[in-house]
Design an enzyme around this catalytic site. Sequence first.
Site, mmCIF file in Angstrom:
data_model
loop_
_atom_site.group_PDB
_atom_site.id
_atom_site.type_symbol
_atom_site.label_atom_id
_atom_site.label_comp_id
_atom_site.label_asym_id
_atom_site.label_seq_id
_atom_site.Cartn_x
_atom_site.Cartn_y
_atom_site.Cartn_z
ATOM 1 C CE LYS A 1 48.517 126.723 33.832
ATOM 2 N NZ LYS A 1 48.125 127.129 35.192
ATOM 3 C CB SER B 1 49.223 130.942 35.519
ATOM 4 O OG SER B 1 48.798 129.713 36.071
ATOM 5 C CB SER C 1 46.357 129.701 38.137
ATOM 6 O OG SER C 1 47.389 130.615 38.412
#
Lengths: 96, 515
Positions: B79, B154, B178
């Site tokens: 990420k 997210s 997330s």
Amino acid sequence: MSISPEQVLKVSRLARLELSDDELATMTAQLSQVVDYVDQLSELNTDDVVPMAHALDLTNVFVVDQVAESLERSQALANAPHADGECYLVPAVMGD
Amino acid sequence: MSLFDLTACEQLAELASGRTTSVELTQACLAQIDAHDSQVGAFLHVDRAGALAAAERIDARRQAGQALGQLAGLPVAVKDVLCTQGMPTTCGSRMLEHFRPPYNATVVDRLHTADAVLIGKTNMDEFAMGGSTENSAFQATHNPWALDHTAGGSSGGAAACVAAGMVNLSIGSDTGGSIRQPAAHCGVTGLKPSYGRVSRYGLVAFASSLDQVGPLARTAEDVALLLGAVAGHDPRDSTSANRPADEYLAQIAQPLTGLRLGVVREHFAEGLDPAVQRSVREALTVYKSLGAQVSEISLPHSKYAVATYYVIAPSEASSNLARYDGVHYGYRTDEQAMLTELESQRARLEAAGDEQGLAELDSALVRMYRRSRAEGFGPEVKRRIMLGTYALSAGYYDAYYLKALKVRRLIRQDYDAAFRDVDLLVGPVSPTPAFRLGELTDDPLSMYLVDLYTASANLAGVAGLSLPCGQSNGLPIGLQLQAPPFAEARLLRAAHMFQQATDWHAQRPALCSSS
């Protein structure tokens, strides 16, 4: 509205943000909505509750104070928007 | 059977036996990215050359008979919230669009030590603030199961790339759900470890007392493999727990006998989609058939989790994001234009004799900060900074921030009491399956409420895992398991038991077979 545009303006200065007129109106409405929702916490009696700032009960994590390698100045300055090879450059802070 | 059909653990066996190479695996990932990522938008940066070069080096070392790390030759996606030295680390923000970190996050270092192949950086909501990956400044991520739906967030890119078969192993971060929520929406398995289990060094900070890095993969086994490579104490993160990680993968096949599962009564209140409710109930039946005892349990303060979270997380964010000042790194506004405008403002105020206006006028430095931040941050990040600044400001601190910290204690106490009676908590991850792109973007509070079942684990610091347990109209549904702090091994064993008995985790979106 539980928060006034004047309060939002004041908070935007504290937060070092600039808001356009449109943003100010939207932000006032949205922040009010969220703050109204959050106000449900006041239903709870928390007089005798110890605040919990952190999930782990850690206190005083020490490390040995040893000189170690750190970034070269050129690496530290490499991402600066404005630098002169030695220092970060910013708009004049002192008066003329 | 093609490489694409194998799990990471199976690929490791193929690599060890010489039936495939890291270069072949890496090329297969790149081919899948080339075929589908223009539609999915999972990656912000693909390090094609770097990944192939790393794969070649690992293959050469294997050929030479050298000892290799536990992920030897397996591609991993990271990420874009974790610092990767010399590689873009944008956090999905204009603010960091051109930022190249001078160092690696500890998790990234550990991936390299484990001989993983870092394939690229995945898309996310800006600074990890959001539940749909629509807050990325660069692109939205589309759900591989239905491209007009969000991938969740997210860590939407981190989940979507696994679902779309682009990579088997993926690293995300979870501050209020997330990892777990996008894992649920994309039909993959995702783990938020206990607070302190994985180092946060080099993780771009959102809410430091809640942030935790964790793995996503298709199976619990692969999640265990990746967790084993990244978990453990890190002296560079003073909040990382100084206790050894467990042997997650080695233990995973041991079934849990006499497993006591607690169903959280409050999770089945209004707002839960009937299809999600049905799938969760069916999952409970599966567990019962495997010998688990299921009982109902209460987390009385769980309805306050979102309110508590949306005070604490923005408060910490407003402090953490104060570092983006346009000075040390990140975006800075056009200085000349800003100064010219400021001077003409001053001249106007002076001509009008407006003493108060002059007193309130920004200095050049403050205007530079404010303009840079106004231009560099997107709307959701601004909203959170404003909310946090408000909650921490004079006159409101006790009513909001301190109050929220006290309720956080009550939420933790609920968990402590529950875990005296049961081994794991079980329930939904998210109230609904994935929603449509654009459906909630104008309604911040509704977007916040998608964290209803996940935020409390971060507040309490416990571990949570999401695994696929059903589908509704072609969209995956996730089951959440929660465990006491540092009981990740138990969580993974329970997830593995479920995946041995069901095949929801093996389902692939139609998009995958169209290559």
